[in-house]
Enzyme design. Structure first.
Site, PDB file in Angstrom:
ATOM      1  CE1 TYR A  26      49.090  38.364  46.035  1.00 48.98           C
ATOM      2  CE2 TYR A  26      51.206  38.415  47.150  1.00 48.98           C
ATOM      3  CZ  TYR A  26      50.191  39.070  46.476  1.00 48.98           C
ATOM      4  OH  TYR A  26      50.268  40.413  46.254  1.00 48.98           O
ATOM      5  N   PRO A  39      46.307  41.467  39.550  1.00 51.99           N
ATOM      6  CG  PRO A  39      48.322  42.628  39.749  1.00 51.99           C
ATOM      7  CD  PRO A  39      47.692  41.291  40.031  1.00 51.99           C
ATOM      8  CG  HIS A 205      23.386  16.108  19.146  1.00 50.55           C
ATOM      9  ND1 HIS A 205      23.083  17.448  19.143  1.00 50.55           N
ATOM     10  CD2 HIS A 205      24.126  15.892  18.024  1.00 50.55           C
ATOM     11  CE1 HIS A 205      23.627  18.019  18.081  1.00 50.55           C
ATOM     12  NE2 HIS A 205      24.257  17.083  17.381  1.00 50.55           N
ATOM     13  CB  SER A 278      57.486  49.263  48.438  1.00 49.28           C
ATOM     14  OG  SER A 278      58.698  48.645  48.036  1.00 49.28           O
ATOM     15  CB  SER A 378      47.632  49.523  45.810  1.00 53.26           C
ATOM     16  OG  SER A 378      48.987  49.461  45.425  1.00 53.26           O
ATOM     17  CD  GLN A 379      51.317  56.847  44.707  1.00 55.45           C
ATOM     18  OE1 GLN A 379      51.901  57.626  43.949  1.00 55.45           O
ATOM     19  NE2 GLN A 379      51.498  56.907  46.025  1.00 55.45           N
TER      20      GLN A 379
END
Length: 504
Positions: A26, A39, A205, A278, A378-379
């Site tokens: 990360y 996510p 402008h 995990s 990913s689950q």
């Protein structure tokens, strides 16, 4: 690399591999956080009658978050235990305590994760509310008492009125946080050094009125965040994890195999695949990688896409069970700390800290290619009808998040529009076909096995003709024959590599 192995063992004992992983995964990443890292969890759709009804829902949601935060602050969350593979192992809970007390501070070369776990309880509590590109501080504690739902609703109504007041509107500097991390670090530094922290844009402008600049700014915000993202949410309704369990297979492994088949159908090859595993069984554990593009996966997808009729259903079924078992075994290895990715990362970082020449393995093109995860998966299971989604991790890749339920599977597939090698819609079509074909294979094999069992029982009984059925012949009838194999579609996209290759 004996020196590195010794150093890794020492670091493992002190838990510092987590810091290496956090930086590599990360903090060192310079890409913008939306799509590339952050996510998204999409809640069940609500039917609001009007704006006040929507604000009432928001107030209730905020109140629920505050109650959940109170449970976390009291460290009253019950310890979670692993489910699925190796169920029952207690899991590390430290991630929860960083949920509301962390900030990713942008840096020019690397970010810093700042966590205030021991913040004073007397510190004022507030939330940030974003409305119409404006940011508001809403104090949720007044006179040492937390606001109730009605009071929060009243504050949200005031915020909405303020956001609609053009005279009080400030430049939408929030867009800067969605830029690349180095660019945001530079912009943040410039903002904090200014007199009042306000930034904007100056334009000549005469060519146009102010509304033109506003519309341009809003378009740019939308473009930067979503214009390149090809997201396809797909609900596969034919079956879910209960059917998979009846095949005596792991639902996660089964779905991973289906994802491999879908990619092979689209490209005629397999590629380096990331599935998060995990490792919360260990203190401060986050994730390691399950590499799903195995040799067994290649063997199976080749048999399923072979148009010559080379493989019987029994051969395909054997390959299916082989790949599911290989995937399950890799999963068990990963969640028990025996995968390769974190270990190799530790070796690489230790070599750098010891000022050693980079070991040859880390310079090899195969190693470099193996860390380009064209398929990132990913689950994320839920107990209510909601789903998680994220973007690909490489420009020519896919993000594939899935949520298996009892009778259906929810997928969110993403890719980038600018890539000519990917298409979320094409991948989803191949995924749907693959899931149906694997189901047909399982059903065909189950029916054949039942027929064979019935024939075997009848083999010991005399027939009216005086002859008995030969089990071997019945086996050939039950397991062979083109008419019993499901129709296999050809590749949806022309293969980009020779059939039968795995790109690591």
């Amino acid at each position: 690399m004996p020196i590195l192995e010794q150093q890794t063992a020492s670091i493992d004992r002190h838990g510092n591999v987590y810091d290496f992983w956090l930086e590599d995964m990360y903090l060192n990443n310079r890409l913008a956080l939306p799509v590339n890292s952050s996510p998204v969890m999409v809640f069940p759709k609500q039917a609001f009658k009007d704006h006040k009804d929507a604000l009432r829902f928001a107030a209730r949601l905020i109140k629920g978050v505050l109650e959940y935060k109170a449970v976390i602050d009291a460290r009253a969350l019950p310890v979670e235990f692993a489910r699925g593979q190796l169920a029952g192992t207690p899991l590390c809970m430290e991630q929860y305590y960083r949920l509301f007390k962390s900030y990713r501070y942008p840096g020019l070369k690397t970010d810093t994760l700042k966590v205030q776990l021991n913040a004073a309880s007397s510190a004022p509590e507030h939330i940030i509310v974003a409305c119409k590109n404006q940011f508001f501080v809403l104090d949720v504690v007044a006179h040492s008492k937390q606001l109730n739902e009605t009071e929060i609703l009243s504050q949200l109504e005031k915020i909405m009125k303020m956001a609609e007041n053009a005279k009080e509107r400030l430049p939408p500097f929030g867009i800067l946080t969605s830029d690349g991390r180095t660019e945001w670090a530079q912009a943040r530094d410039a903002l904090t050094k200014g007199m009042d922290g306000v930034c904007g844009v100056v334009c000549e402008h005469s060519p146009f009125e102010g509304i033109v600049l506003v519309q341009c700014s809003e378009y740019l915000m939308k473009y930067m965040l979503v214009n390149n993202l090809d997201m396809d949410v797909f609900k596969f309704k034919v079956y879910g994890k209960e059917f998979i369990k009846k095949q005596k297979m792991s639902p996660d492994a089964f779905i991973q195999v289906a994802l491999q088949l879908a990619f092979y159908k689209c490209n005629g090859r397999l590629v380096s695949t990331y599935e998060s595993a995990s490792i919360r069984r260990f203190q401060e554990g986050r994730v390691d990688n399950i590499r799903s593009a195995t040799a067994e996966a290649l063997a199976f997808v080749k048999s399923m896409t072979d148009e010559r009729g080379t493989f019987t259903d029994s051969e395909k079924m054997k390959r299916l069970r082989d790949v599911v078992n290989a995937q399950t075994n890799y999963t068990i290895a990963a969640i028990t700390g025996m995968a390769i990715d974190n270990h190799l990362l530790g070796l690489l970082r230790i070599a750098k800290e010891l000022n050693m020449e980079k070991p040859e393995i880390f310079c090899d093109e195969t190693y470099l290619a193996s860390n380009q995860f064209i398929l990132s998966t990913s689950q994320v299971p839920t107990t209510v009808e909601m789903f998680c989604c994220y973007g690909p991790v490489v420009p020519n890749g896919y993000g594939a998040c899935y949520n298996p339920q009892s009778d259906h599977i929810l997928f969110c597939v993403s890719s980038f529009w600018e890539s000519t090698q990917t298409s979320s819609a094409v991948f989803v079509k191949a995924l749907n076909e693959g899931l149906l074909e694997i189901r047909d294979l399982c059903n065909s094999s189950s029916a054949a096995a039942t027929k064979l069992a019935g024939s075997s029982q009848g083999a010991g009984q005399p027939c009216k003709s005086g002859n008995s059925i030969v089990p071997e012949e019945q086996s050939r009838v039950g397991w062979g024959g083109d008419e019993q194999r499901p129709t296999v579609s050809s590749s949806i996209i022309e293969p980009t590599a020779a059939n039968g290759s795995i790109t690591l």
